[in-house]
Enzyme design. Structure first.
Site, PDB file in Angstrom:
ATOM      1  N   ASP A 130      -8.088   8.097   4.578  1.00 53.50           N
ATOM      2  CA  ASP A 130      -6.838   7.366   4.386  1.00 53.50           C
ATOM      3  C   ASP A 130      -5.992   7.439   5.650  1.00 53.50           C
ATOM      4  OD1 ASP A 130      -7.088   6.300   1.828  1.00 53.50           O
ATOM      5  OD2 ASP A 130      -6.459   8.170   0.870  1.00 53.50           O
TER       6      ASP A 130
ATOM      7  N   HIS B  12      -9.942   3.552   5.327  1.00 55.74           N
ATOM      8  CA  HIS B  12      -8.961   2.752   4.590  1.00 55.74           C
ATOM      9  C   HIS B  12      -7.682   2.714   5.427  1.00 55.74           C
ATOM     10  CE1 HIS B  12      -6.331   2.513   0.671  1.00 55.74           C
ATOM     11  NE2 HIS B  12      -6.218   1.430   1.416  1.00 55.74           N
TER      12      HIS B  12
ATOM     13  N   GLY C 218       0.553   5.723  -0.267  1.00 55.31           N
ATOM     14  CA  GLY C 218       1.453   6.475   0.600  1.00 55.31           C
ATOM     15  C   GLY C 218       1.464   7.968   0.343  1.00 55.31           C
TER      16      GLY C 218
ATOM     17  N   ASP D 274      -8.892   3.222  -5.972  1.00 57.11           N
ATOM     18  CA  ASP D 274      -8.292   4.285  -5.168  1.00 57.11           C
ATOM     19  C   ASP D 274      -6.888   4.589  -5.689  1.00 57.11           C
ATOM     20  OD1 ASP D 274      -7.608   6.017  -3.145  1.00 57.11           O
ATOM     21  OD2 ASP D 274      -7.772   4.556  -1.520  1.00 57.11           O
TER      22      ASP D 274
ATOM     23  N   GLY E 256      -5.019   8.029  -8.143  1.00 61.57           N
ATOM     24  CA  GLY E 256      -4.840   8.579  -9.485  1.00 61.57           C
ATOM     25  C   GLY E 256      -6.127   8.745 -10.273  1.00 61.57           C
TER      26      GLY E 256
ATOM     27  N   GLY F 111      -8.981  11.942  -4.376  1.00 59.87           N
ATOM     28  CA  GLY F 111      -8.278  12.729  -3.369  1.00 59.87           C
ATOM     29  C   GLY F 111      -7.863  14.060  -3.947  1.00 59.87           C
ATOM     30  N   SER F 112      -6.643  14.070  -4.499  1.00 62.01           N
ATOM     31  CA  SER F 112      -6.080  15.321  -5.020  1.00 62.01           C
ATOM     32  C   SER F 112      -6.978  15.977  -6.063  1.00 62.01           C
ATOM     33  CB  SER F 112      -4.711  15.060  -5.649  1.00 62.01           C
ATOM     34  OG  SER F 112      -3.924  14.322  -4.761  1.00 62.01           O
TER      35      SER F 112
HETATM   36 ZN    ZN Z   1      -7.711   5.253   0.287  1.00 61.38          ZN
END
Ligand code: ZN
Length: 210
Positions: A19, A50, A126, A159, A161, A181-182
């Site tokens: 990202d 991305h 973001g 992408d 959540g 991600g998280s």
């Molecule tokens: Zn991404």
């Protein structure tokens, strides 16, 4: 970052998603092409870049040189998207376009035959760790339908959540790629997150096949 890379490979993920945030298209700043170039020799997995940036046409060159396999940019950030898609393809990179939650699928419809990937943002881009916006999954369904109707071959990526709670609903909308991600990096056992995602996909496709 190298340990992040081996975490991704060891967990059995298929791609490394980077990202890139510029502090203008989105409020946060992450990293640039140098990071991609530094990572490149340390993984055999495809680098899926991305670009959450303004003026992506100014950045793609260095990311191509850095060894990106896929480059996805935002339709909201680029007027001459068709030209940029063509130049990515000419450079041997797989082109993708992303849409934020407020952008309809129709904004990229003309480009779909030329794309290898459509990335549907299911949070406002973001920041990591946000909750998935369920209405965005309707866009995934529409992209699946359009692809079937026109016999196209683009992949659909989701992408934002994506976690244990949401991945069942996400997978049943029919995408090909789930970006985590998280949920992945904060997991005690990231491989379990990948396994859960594969299981969600398996269930979704067996439901589809049934
Ligand atoms: Zn991404």
């Amino acid at each position: 970052m190298r340990s992040g890379l081996s975490l991704i490979a060891d967990a059995g993920a298929d791609w490394v998603h980077l990202d890139v945030m510029d502090g203008r298209f989105v409020p946060s700043i992450t990293f640039g092409h140098k990071m991609a170039a530094d990572l490149r020799p340390h993984t055999k997995l495809p680098l899926d870049v991305h670009l959450m940036t303004v003026e992506p046409e100014r950045l793609v060159g260095p990311f191509i040189e850095a060894g990106a396999d896929w480059i996805t940019f935002h339709i909201e950030a680029c007027v001459h998207a068709h030209r940029l898609v063509q130049s990515l393809r000419a450079a041997g990179v797989r082109p993708g376009i992303s849409i934020v939650p407020s952008t309809p699928v129709s904004a990229v419809e003309e480009l779909l035959p030329d794309l290898d990937l459509v990335l549907v943002m299911t949070v406002n881009p973001g920041f990591g760790g946000q909750s998935l916006i369920p209405s965005c999954l309707e866009k995934v369904r529409r992209l699946v339908e359009f692809r079937e109707r026109h016999r196209l071959g683009y992949l659909i990526s989701v992408d934002g959540g994506v976690n244990r709670e949401t991945m069942g609903a996400v997978a049943s909308a029919g995408p090909d790629v789930l970006v985590m991600g998280s949920a992945f990096f904060s997991s005690k056992r990231p491989a379990a997150e990948v396994e859960a995602a594969r299981a969600a996909f398996g269930e979704a496709s067996s439901r589809k096949g049934a």
